[in-house]
Design an enzyme around this catalytic site. Structure first.
Site, PDB file in Angstrom:
ATOM      1  N   GLN A  80     -10.080  -4.190  -3.601  1.00  0.00           N
ATOM      2  CA  GLN A  80     -11.377  -3.675  -3.179  1.00  0.00           C
ATOM      3  C   GLN A  80     -12.431  -3.896  -4.263  1.00  0.00           C
ATOM      4  O   GLN A  80     -13.516  -4.424  -3.993  1.00  0.00           O
ATOM      5  CB  GLN A  80     -11.239  -2.172  -2.882  1.00  0.00           C
ATOM      6  CG  GLN A  80     -12.526  -1.517  -2.431  1.00  0.00           C
ATOM      7  CD  GLN A  80     -12.917  -1.936  -1.028  1.00  0.00           C
ATOM      8  OE1 GLN A  80     -12.126  -1.823  -0.114  1.00  0.00           O
ATOM      9  NE2 GLN A  80     -14.131  -2.425  -0.849  1.00  0.00           N
ATOM     10  N   ARG A 134       0.888  -1.177   0.000  1.00  0.00           N
ATOM     11  CA  ARG A 134       0.000   0.000   0.000  1.00  0.00           C
ATOM     12  C   ARG A 134       0.919   1.219   0.000  1.00  0.00           C
ATOM     13  O   ARG A 134       1.633   1.439   0.978  1.00  0.00           O
ATOM     14  CB  ARG A 134      -0.912  -0.005   1.223  1.00  0.00           C
ATOM     15  CG  ARG A 134      -1.630   1.310   1.436  1.00  0.00           C
ATOM     16  CD  ARG A 134      -2.730   1.245   2.457  1.00  0.00           C
ATOM     17  NE  ARG A 134      -3.881   0.529   1.956  1.00  0.00           N
ATOM     18  CZ  ARG A 134      -5.099   0.592   2.484  1.00  0.00           C
ATOM     19  NH1 ARG A 134      -5.314   1.330   3.551  1.00  0.00           N
ATOM     20  NH2 ARG A 134      -6.089  -0.098   1.963  1.00  0.00           N
ATOM     21  N   ASP A 177     -17.472   6.872  -1.640  1.00  0.00           N
ATOM     22  CA  ASP A 177     -16.208   6.755  -0.910  1.00  0.00           C
ATOM     23  C   ASP A 177     -15.921   8.129  -0.301  1.00  0.00           C
ATOM     24  O   ASP A 177     -16.604   9.118  -0.617  1.00  0.00           O
ATOM     25  CB  ASP A 177     -15.092   6.329  -1.890  1.00  0.00           C
ATOM     26  CG  ASP A 177     -13.745   6.102  -1.209  1.00  0.00           C
ATOM     27  OD1 ASP A 177     -13.710   5.973   0.035  1.00  0.00           O
ATOM     28  OD2 ASP A 177     -12.717   6.056  -1.916  1.00  0.00           O
ATOM     29  N   HIS A 222      -7.280   0.531  -6.470  1.00  0.00           N
ATOM     30  CA  HIS A 222      -7.504  -0.333  -5.303  1.00  0.00           C
ATOM     31  C   HIS A 222      -8.142  -1.629  -5.831  1.00  0.00           C
ATOM     32  O   HIS A 222      -9.320  -1.894  -5.609  1.00  0.00           O
ATOM     33  CB  HIS A 222      -8.422   0.380  -4.311  1.00  0.00           C
ATOM     34  CG  HIS A 222      -8.391  -0.183  -2.920  1.00  0.00           C
ATOM     35  ND1 HIS A 222      -7.607  -1.263  -2.570  1.00  0.00           N
ATOM     36  CD2 HIS A 222      -9.057   0.182  -1.789  1.00  0.00           C
ATOM     37  CE1 HIS A 222      -7.796  -1.523  -1.282  1.00  0.00           C
ATOM     38  NE2 HIS A 222      -8.663  -0.663  -0.790  1.00  0.00           N
ATOM     39  N   ARG A 249     -13.523  -9.096   1.395  1.00  0.00           N
ATOM     40  CA  ARG A 249     -12.110  -8.778   1.151  1.00  0.00           C
ATOM     41  C   ARG A 249     -11.257  -9.976   1.526  1.00  0.00           C
ATOM     42  O   ARG A 249     -10.310 -10.336   0.831  1.00  0.00           O
ATOM     43  CB  ARG A 249     -11.675  -7.557   1.984  1.00  0.00           C
ATOM     44  CG  ARG A 249     -12.315  -6.229   1.614  1.00  0.00           C
ATOM     45  CD  ARG A 249     -11.817  -5.688   0.305  1.00  0.00           C
ATOM     46  NE  ARG A 249     -10.377  -5.507   0.278  1.00  0.00           N
ATOM     47  CZ  ARG A 249      -9.710  -4.464   0.791  1.00  0.00           C
ATOM     48  NH1 ARG A 249     -10.381  -3.467   1.330  1.00  0.00           N
ATOM     49  NH2 ARG A 249      -8.387  -4.399   0.727  1.00  0.00           N
TER      50      ARG A 249
HETATM   51  N1  NVA Z   1     -10.175   6.514  -1.507  1.00  0.00           N
HETATM   52  C1  NVA Z   1      -9.815   6.095  -0.170  1.00  0.00           C
HETATM   53  C2  NVA Z   1     -10.028   4.619  -0.024  1.00  0.00           C
HETATM   54  C3  NVA Z   1      -9.722   4.060   1.332  1.00  0.00           C
HETATM   55  C4  NVA Z   1      -9.918   2.574   1.392  1.00  0.00           C
HETATM   56  C5  NVA Z   1      -8.375   6.464   0.141  1.00  0.00           C
HETATM   57  O1  NVA Z   1      -7.520   6.284  -0.725  1.00  0.00           O
HETATM   58  O2  NVA Z   1      -8.111   6.953   1.239  1.00  0.00           O
HETATM   59  N1   CP Z   2     -11.340  -0.405   2.295  1.00  0.00           N
HETATM   60  C1   CP Z   2     -10.083  -0.422   2.749  1.00  0.00           C
HETATM   61  O1   CP Z   2      -9.131  -0.662   1.996  1.00  0.00           O
HETATM   62  O2   CP Z   2      -9.959  -0.211   4.073  1.00  0.00           O
HETATM   63  P1   CP Z   2      -8.593   0.055   4.866  1.00  0.00           P
HETATM   64  O3   CP Z   2      -8.056   1.385   4.389  1.00  0.00           O
HETATM   65  O4   CP Z   2      -8.976   0.066   6.314  1.00  0.00           O
HETATM   66  O5   CP Z   2      -7.628  -1.051   4.537  1.00  0.00           O
END
Ligand code: NVA
Ligand code: CP
Length: 313
Positions: A140, A110, A232, A137, A300
Site C-alpha cells: 500500500q 495477509r 485510514d 502494509h 496497487r
Molecule cells: N488499517 C486497515 C487497512 C485496510 C486496508 C486495516 O488493517 O484494516
Molecule cells: N487497501 C487495501 O489493502 O484494501 P483491501 O483491504 O480491500 O485489500
C-alpha cells in the site's frame, strides 16, 4: 522478458517493507511506470510461475490486484481462503511453508499477526510478500508514494499529513516516506500513536534521506500547509470490538472540508480504502477533485506487478 527487471539485487522477501533501500524503491517505481505505460511488454514475464495467496482477512483491492497482476504477467494465482481455518490451527505455519514451497514460486500473505508472515518467510525458501498484517502494509505505502510522485513529480520534502490511527498503514507510510525523503506529520489521539520502534526506525532512516518525522496530537497542526492529507479507518480489521470506543476518541480526527481547508491550496487527499464515509472522512472530501483514492487503488496493480517481477522475475 529476458532482461532482468531490476538492475539492483532485490531482497528475497517483502515482509516489513524495510528490506528496500531508497535506490531499490526508486528502481521499483521506474519499473512500475513502465509496466503501467506498456503492460504488453510484460505479458509473459511470469509464465509458468505459480503464486499462493493466503488471506486470513477480507480484501477487495489487494486480492484483485494480485490476482489480476499475476495473470497479466502470465503467471497463475492459487487463492487460499484462510478466514475459516487460520494458519497454524490445522497445520503449523512452518509446515504450511514447507509444503507450499514445493508447489509454488512465491507466497502473498495477509495475516492477523506480522509474526505469521515472518514465520512463513523464515521457513519457505521462496519469496514471501506481505499483503497486510497488523503491523505493516508495504504494498500500500509503495503504491501511495508512487501515486504521489506521479502527481507532484518530486517526493523529496513533500509534506504529507497522516491523521488518525497510528496503525499498519501509518507504519508503512513512515518507513517508505522516510526512505524517500518526505516530511511526515502524524496526528493521532493520545495512546494511538504509531509504535515507538517503527518511529525510531523511520527517524534512523531519515538521518540519511533528510526526511522529517513529527508525531503530533493536533490534526490542525499536522494538516496546516500539507500537500497531501492521508487517513485510514479508525478500527482496523481485528479491532472490530473497539469500534464504538474508537468512534468517540477519533471523532476530532475526521478529515472533513474544514480540516482540509488548512492544507496547501493544491493539497490532495489519500486513503488506502475501504473508507467509512462520515467517520474518518466525509463524502465531500472523498469524492472531491482533490481525492486521489482511485488512483492509489489503480496503482496497487502496477506497483505490485513490479514487486512480483523484482522478487520473482
Ligand atoms: N488499517 C486497515 C487497512 C485496510 C486496508 C486495516 O488493517 O484494516
Ligand atoms: N487497501 C487495501 O489493502 O484494501 P483491501 O483491504 O480491500 O485489500
Amino acid at each position: 522478458m529476458s532482461t532482468r527487471p531490476m538492475a539492483l539485487t532485490a531482497p528475497r522477501d517483502l515482509v516489513t517493507g524495510n528490506e528496500l533501500s531508497t535506490a531499490q524503491i526508486r528502481e521499483l517505481f521506474h519499473l512500475s511506470a513502465d509496466i503501467k505505460a506498456h503492460p504488453e511488454r510484460y505479458r509473459s514475464a511470469l509464465a509458468g510461475r505459480f503464486l499462493a495467496l493466503i488471506f486470513e482477512k477480507p480484501s477487495l483491492r489487494t486480492r484483485v490486484t494480485f490476482e489480476v497482476g499475476i495473470a497479466s504477467l502470465g503467471g497463475t494465482a492459487v487463492f487460499l481462503d484462510h478466514q475459516g481455518t487460520r494458519l497454524g490451527v490445522r497445520e503449523s505455519v512452518p509446515d504450511v511453508a514447507r509444503n507450499l514451497e514445493r508447489w509454488v514460486h512465491g507466497l502473498v500473505a495477509r495475516t492477523f499477526c506480522q509474526s505469521t508472515i515472518e514465520e512463513l518467510a523464515a521457513h519457505a525458501s521462496i519469496p514471501v510478500i506481505n499483503a497486510l498484517s497488523d503491523r505493516f502494509h508495504p504494498c500500500q505505502a509503495l503504491a501511495d508514494f508512487f501515486t504521489l510522485e506521479e502527481h507532484f513529480r518530486n517526493l523529496r520534502g513533500l509534506k504529507l499529513a497522516y491523521v488518525g490511527d497510528g496503525n499498519n498503514v501509518c507504519h508503512s507510510l513512515l518507513l517508505t516516506g522516510a526512505r524517500l525523503g518526505a516530511c511526515l506529520r502524524i496526528a493521532t489521539p493520545k495512546g494511538y500513536e504509531p509504535d515507538a520502534a517503527v518511529v525510531a526506525e523511520a527517524r534512523c532512516i531519515a538521518r540519511d534521506s533528510c526526511a522529517r518525522i513529527e508525531i503530533l496530537h493536533d490534526p490542525a497542526e499536522a494538516v496546516t500547509q500539507a500537500q497531501a492529507v492521508y487517513t485510514d479507518v479508525w478500527a482496523s480489521m481485528g479491532q472490530e470490538a473497539e469500534t464504538a470506543v474508537r468512534e468517540k476518541i477519533f471523532a476530532p480526527y475526521q478529515v472533513n472540508e474544514a480540516l482540509l481547508a488548512l492544507a496547501a491550496p493544491d493539497a490532495v487527499f489519500l486513503h488506502c480504502l475501504p473508507a467509512h464515509r462520515g467517520q474518518e472522512v466525509t463524502s465531500g472530501v472523498l469524492d472531491s477533485p482533490r481525492s486521489l483514492v482511485y488512483e492509489q487503488a489503480e496503482n496497487r496493480l502496477h506497483v505490485q506487478k513490479a514487486i512480483l517481477l523484482a522478487l520473482l522475475g
